[in-house]
Write an enzyme that holds these catalytic residues in place. Structure first.
Site, PDB file in Angstrom:
ATOM      1  N   GLU A  23     -34.791  44.187  28.093  1.00 25.70           N
ATOM      2  CA  GLU A  23     -34.525  45.635  28.143  1.00 25.70           C
ATOM      3  C   GLU A  23     -33.215  45.914  28.878  1.00 25.70           C
ATOM      4  OE1 GLU A  23     -36.400  48.832  31.048  1.00 25.70           O
ATOM      5  OE2 GLU A  23     -37.844  48.210  29.510  1.00 25.70           O
ATOM      6  N   LYS A  31     -44.183  40.248  30.227  1.00 23.66           N
ATOM      7  CA  LYS A  31     -43.618  41.571  30.529  1.00 23.66           C
ATOM      8  C   LYS A  31     -42.331  41.443  31.345  1.00 23.66           C
ATOM      9  CE  LYS A  31     -43.623  46.148  30.950  1.00 23.66           C
ATOM     10  NZ  LYS A  31     -42.866  46.494  32.122  1.00 23.66           N
TER      11      LYS A  31
END
Length: 331
Positions: free
Chosen positions: A196, A189
């Site tokens: 991102e 993550k």
């Protein structure tokens, strides 16, 4: 299944709602009693204290934490660790540093308590879209929790299968994945969030070029007064750079092409820094990811249209408010 949720913020509350829709029983607790009251009114099992919370969990006790990374998570882990027993399961669904997961799992293992780290992506849209989850911890314990992950995950939906995956086993096509031992979920993550940052920065810089295409420093025949909302929209239709982040950008620009409600102040929540540190440790060059992180640092000193686009995307996918806006709303 019966489980508990610690933390009823933007994501925690919606995860409780999705779990209840899937017919799970959820015991809830939060520092704000009003949040507990709200969720109890929607069908959750409220609790008045952490002791009360633990007492209402089933056997084995399963507690899922959705609290800010750092000291809040550390304090919650220690407090629950003192109250839980051998065989119980503690899940950290926030954005903790993977090295903290390794340390905590060892500490809790001495008491027989299982620790599972779940990198959770989905933001404020997760209630309807589902949550993408990257999971670390003891494999047999993760398998025991599968009904919970299956409920929270998006499922296969209408996304076409990737060619060649027809004979591949696993749950990745359903939107959740066992990544490995303790820390592996948050490690995946962490890099997800670093990527991102890079994608968001690329969109923002491109939009900034369009925004400044009327600059007087350009020869008049090379100036273009472009409709950014329309450009973002047409890119959504068949373009190779279409994505959910572009969808959110198009939404923000349609609402206000100047993004005048955003100052361009772009915080970073830690994962971008940790991603760069991991790259340094592995001697992996990450020029795009590091530049995106450094741009966020710069955004706190001067605000370009690119930073307004970044701010708009963060608000749209995660409900993140700029510090000044958040202060006004709480005043």
């Amino acid at each position: 299944m019966r489980l508990g949720m610690v933390g009823l913020g933007k994501m925690g509350a919606n995860m409780v709602r999705r779990l209840m829709r899937g017919h799970h029983e959820v015991v809830v607790t939060d520092l704000n009693p009003e949040n507990v009251k709200q969720m109890a009114g929607e069908g959750a099992i409220g609790s008045s204290s952490l002791d009360d919370f633990v007492s209402k969990l089933g056997k084995p006790r399963i507690a899922w934490m959705m609290v800010p990374a750092g000291n809040p998570t550390e304090q919650t882990v220690q407090s629950l660790g003192q109250r839980m027993q051998a065989g119980d399961i503690l899940i950290d669904g926030g954005n903790s540093y993977f090295k903290d997961d390794v340390r905590r799992s060892k500490q809790l293992r001495d008491k027989g308590i299982h620790y599972v780290d779940v990198g959770t992506s989905g933001g404020v849209w997760g209630l309807e879209r589902g949550y993408c989850m990257m999971i670390g911890g003891p494999k047999e314990v993760v398998q025991q929790l599968d009904p919970i992950f299956k409920t929270l995950a998006p499922g296969r939906g209408t996304i076409p299968r990737t060619p060649g995956r027809e004979k591949m086993p696993g749950t990745s096509e359903d939107g959740y994945l066992y990544c490995g031992p303790s820390g592996a979920g948050h490690f995946v993550k962490m890099v997800h969030n670093g990527i991102e940052y890079g994608i968001m920065e690329a969109y923002a810089e491109g939009m900034d070029i369009f925004y400044n295409a009327t600059s007087k420093e350009l020869a008049e025949e090379y100036r273009y007064d472009l409709n950014l909302a329309d450009i973002a929209e047409v890119w959504r239709r068949g373009s190779v750079i279409s994505s959910w982040l572009l969808d959110l950008t198009a939404m923000a620009l349609a609402e206000n092409p100047k993004l005048s409600e955003y100052s361009g102040f772009v915080p970073d929540s830690g994962e971008g820094r940790w991603t760069i540190q991991a790259a340094v440790d592995e001697a992996v060059p990450v020029s795009v990811l590091s530049a995106a992180l450094f741009t966020r640092f710069r955004s706190r000193e001067e605000h370009s249209f690119a930073e307004k686009v970044l701010s708009a995307m963060r608000q749209k996918f995660g409900g993140h408010l700029e510090p000044g806006v958040a202060a006004k709303k709480t005043a």
